[in-house]
Design an enzyme around this catalytic site. Structure first.
Site, PDB file in Angstrom:
ATOM      1  N   ASP A 110       0.827  -1.214   0.000  1.00 16.27           N
ATOM      2  CA  ASP A 110       0.000   0.000   0.000  1.00 16.27           C
ATOM      3  C   ASP A 110       0.861   1.265   0.000  1.00 16.27           C
ATOM      4  O   ASP A 110       1.831   1.363   0.745  1.00 16.27           O
ATOM      5  CB  ASP A 110      -0.882   0.059   1.260  1.00 16.27           C
ATOM      6  CG  ASP A 110      -1.766  -1.153   1.458  1.00 16.27           C
ATOM      7  OD1 ASP A 110      -1.351  -2.260   1.095  1.00 16.27           O
ATOM      8  OD2 ASP A 110      -2.874  -0.986   1.995  1.00 16.27           O
ATOM      9  N   ASP A 122      -4.247  -0.384  -3.194  1.00 11.62           N
ATOM     10  CA  ASP A 122      -4.371   0.751  -2.267  1.00 11.62           C
ATOM     11  C   ASP A 122      -3.352   1.845  -2.587  1.00 11.62           C
ATOM     12  O   ASP A 122      -2.544   2.260  -1.757  1.00 11.62           O
ATOM     13  CB  ASP A 122      -4.260   0.300  -0.809  1.00 11.62           C
ATOM     14  CG  ASP A 122      -5.560  -0.329  -0.299  1.00 11.62           C
ATOM     15  OD1 ASP A 122      -6.449  -0.619  -1.125  1.00 11.62           O
ATOM     16  OD2 ASP A 122      -5.694  -0.524   0.923  1.00 11.62           O
ATOM     17  N   ASP A 182      -6.365   7.214  -1.445  1.00  8.85           N
ATOM     18  CA  ASP A 182      -7.105   7.401  -0.177  1.00  8.85           C
ATOM     19  C   ASP A 182      -6.147   7.586   0.999  1.00  8.85           C
ATOM     20  O   ASP A 182      -4.995   7.192   0.967  1.00  8.85           O
ATOM     21  CB  ASP A 182      -8.058   6.233   0.115  1.00  8.85           C
ATOM     22  CG  ASP A 182      -9.342   6.297  -0.688  1.00  8.85           C
ATOM     23  OD1 ASP A 182      -9.692   7.392  -1.161  1.00  8.85           O
ATOM     24  OD2 ASP A 182     -10.000   5.258  -0.835  1.00  8.85           O
ATOM     25  N   ARG A 183      -6.705   8.187   2.055  1.00  7.70           N
ATOM     26  CA  ARG A 183      -5.960   8.502   3.283  1.00  7.70           C
ATOM     27  C   ARG A 183      -4.947   9.628   3.055  1.00  7.70           C
ATOM     28  O   ARG A 183      -5.124  10.724   3.520  1.00  7.70           O
ATOM     29  CB  ARG A 183      -5.258   7.267   3.852  1.00  7.70           C
ATOM     30  CG  ARG A 183      -6.188   6.161   4.303  1.00  7.70           C
ATOM     31  CD  ARG A 183      -6.873   6.506   5.603  1.00  7.70           C
ATOM     32  NE  ARG A 183      -7.622   5.384   6.154  1.00  7.70           N
ATOM     33  CZ  ARG A 183      -8.278   5.421   7.298  1.00  7.70           C
ATOM     34  NH1 ARG A 183      -8.278   6.523   8.016  1.00  7.70           N
ATOM     35  NH2 ARG A 183      -8.938   4.380   7.726  1.00  7.70           N
TER      36      ARG A 183
END
Length: 487
Positions: free
Chosen positions: A231, A260, A263-264
């Site tokens: 990720d 991944d 996002d975040r």
């Protein structure tokens, strides 16, 4: 009650309180796994204290173990139906899973229990807005069968590039290394890529990805190497650091990024355009696997949708959603190493041919092989168990061993979980988790890692690295307003 039993109960209660204090300190230091262990010990000594359960739920939430958080918060509510934090913690976990309607019920209960609490009022209003928005979107949504491709309606050649634009340019239809390097320099200086070139990259990558099978076979010639990253989660400056440590992607220095990407972190657009551009430049230089965050539901909550809307426009939100549905679900390196974002399955006997035959061109379902590939996690005990995330499942070393034997493989490599050292080796050395977002969300303090395999033996050589500085843009800067209130 005999005096001896009363004394023992008193001792247990005191010891449980000491453990809770230690757990709270670990939580404050962002040592959430340690906090969970300590809260668990407190619960074992005194399991009818709602505070311990609610606190452990909060720690699970920090580790994105939302299924476990919901279970713990529910236990707190069962012990004390008037304990507002139990509903609050459960509501926050439901919210993080995108279950807004369930979250709303819990925040309504928080408001009933704390009618004069301004924070409870504010969160309830935000939750009501989120549910109303969801209902509106459902009402106007077009059925999947009738949905037309936004990509098919776009011709990037017609997008005008203003004369004052001084950023990276693609000359003609070919993405070159010179363009990618110029784009990376622009991104480092927080400059945006022009919509025309962003569109060109995304449309070209769509054509490339659509031609791939759901399970991609990778061949690494003897004497050559191959790097697997986990990720990245929108941490662009850490991605650039990986390339500085291990070289830029090329035919002689190929990479697999294992889902991944977005996002975040608040530089998700820069990350995804970088990875896509390298693949357009040289398809064999970089391989991309779908993660659970390459989906509409996650992007709506955790920042990518808001970031794309802010830096580009609404059309690109739809365009990325379409392209994410084209990403392969897993890879096999030299018929030996199985690489997947999440993990293995709720049933035995799954063959590589079953994965190859998955129709992946859709949003991830909530059950079945595709869901489990994206969401599952390993567990230390044998067999299978419920997912701590509330989606997918947990699987033991026996499940890993059988899957490898059934498919004549040596190793499973997966990502999906933050690890203190950036990686973890489990299941008798047959499973490695690799995570490449150091100091995840600017608060976890973890290292990042990548794995370099050398052919023919494909022995995993793991390199770890620390986070590098980035501009003062906080993680989740573009996330759902409501979710940011809890992060």
């Amino acid at each position: 009650m005999p005096p001896s039993m009363a004394t023992e109960n008193s001792t247990n209660t005191s010891r449980a309180e000491e453990l809770k204090v230690q757990a709270n300190e670990a939580f404050k230091a962002h040592k959430y796994s340690q906090a969970i262990d300590l809260y668990t010990q407190a619960i074992e000594l005194n399991n009818d204290n709602a505070v311990y359960w609610a606190n452990r739920a909060f720690a699970h939430t920090k580790l994105e173990e939302y299924g476990s958080a919901i279970q713990d918060a529910t236990s707190a509510i069962e012990i004390d139906p008037k304990y507002s934090k139990g509903y609050y913690r459960r509501g926050a976990a439901y919210l993080a899973m995108g279950k807004f309607k369930e979250a709303l019920k819990d925040f309504q209960q928080v408001k009933r229990l704390c009618p004069n609490d301004p924070d409870a009022t504010k969160k309830l209003k935000e939750c009501e807005k989120a549910v109303m928005k969801l209902k509106f979107e459902e009402a106007i949504s077009v059925p999947e069968s009738e949905r037309r491709s936004v990509a098919d309606s776009i011709d990037y050649h017609t997008i005008e590039v203003e004369s004052q634009y001084a950023g990276a340019r693609i000359e003609g239809d070919v993405v070159t290394l010179d363009f990618v390097k110029k784009m990376l320099d622009d991104f480092k200086n927080q400059k945006c890529l022009h919509k025309r070139y962003a569109c060109q990259i995304v449309l070209q990558i769509r054509d490339l990805l659509r031609e791939l099978p759901s399970l991609v076979d990778i061949h690494v010639p003897d004497g050559k190497h191959f790097t697997v990253c986990g990720d990245v989660h929108g941490q662009f400056y850490d991605l650039i650091n990986i390339f500085e440590l291990n070289g830029l992607p090329s035919e002689d220095n190929p990479y697999l990024f294992n889902g991944d990407f977005v996002d975040r972190g608040s530089f998700s657009l820069e990350v995804i355009l970088t990875l896509f551009a390298f693949k357009c430049m040289c398809p064999s230089a970089i391989y991309l696997s779908r993660g659970n965050h390459e989906s509409k539901s996650m992007n709506k909550i955790y920042g990518f949708e808001g970031e794309v809307r802010s830096k580009l426009n609404d059309t690109f939100v739809e365009l990325f959603a379409e392209v994410f549905c084209c990403l392969p679900l897993a890879h096999v390196i030299n018929k030996k190493v199985f690489v997947v974002h999440g993990g293995l399955f709720s049933v035995d006997g799954v063959k590589l041919s079953d994965i190859r035959s998955i129709d992946r061109f859709c949003e991830p379902p909530e059950e079945g092989l595709m869901c489990e590939l994206l969401w599952s996690d390993p567990q230390p005990q044998l067999g299978r168990g419920p997912s701590k995330r509330g989606v997918g499942l947990s699987f033991g070393g026996d499940v890993t061993k059988r899957f490898l034997q059934d498919n004549n493989l040596d190793l499973v490599v997966r990502s999906h979980e933050v690890k203190d050292e950036g990686y973890e080796i489990e299941h008798d050395g047959k499973l490695i988790t690799v995570f490449s977002a150091p100091n995840y969300c600017d608060q976890m303090g973890n290292k990042g890692a990548f794995i370099r395999f050398e052919a023919p033996d494909l022995k995993p050589n793991i390199a770890t690295f620390s986070a590098v500085p980035h501009p003062d843009v906080k993680p989740m800067a573009y996330a759902n307003n409501f979710l940011r209130m809890f992060s």
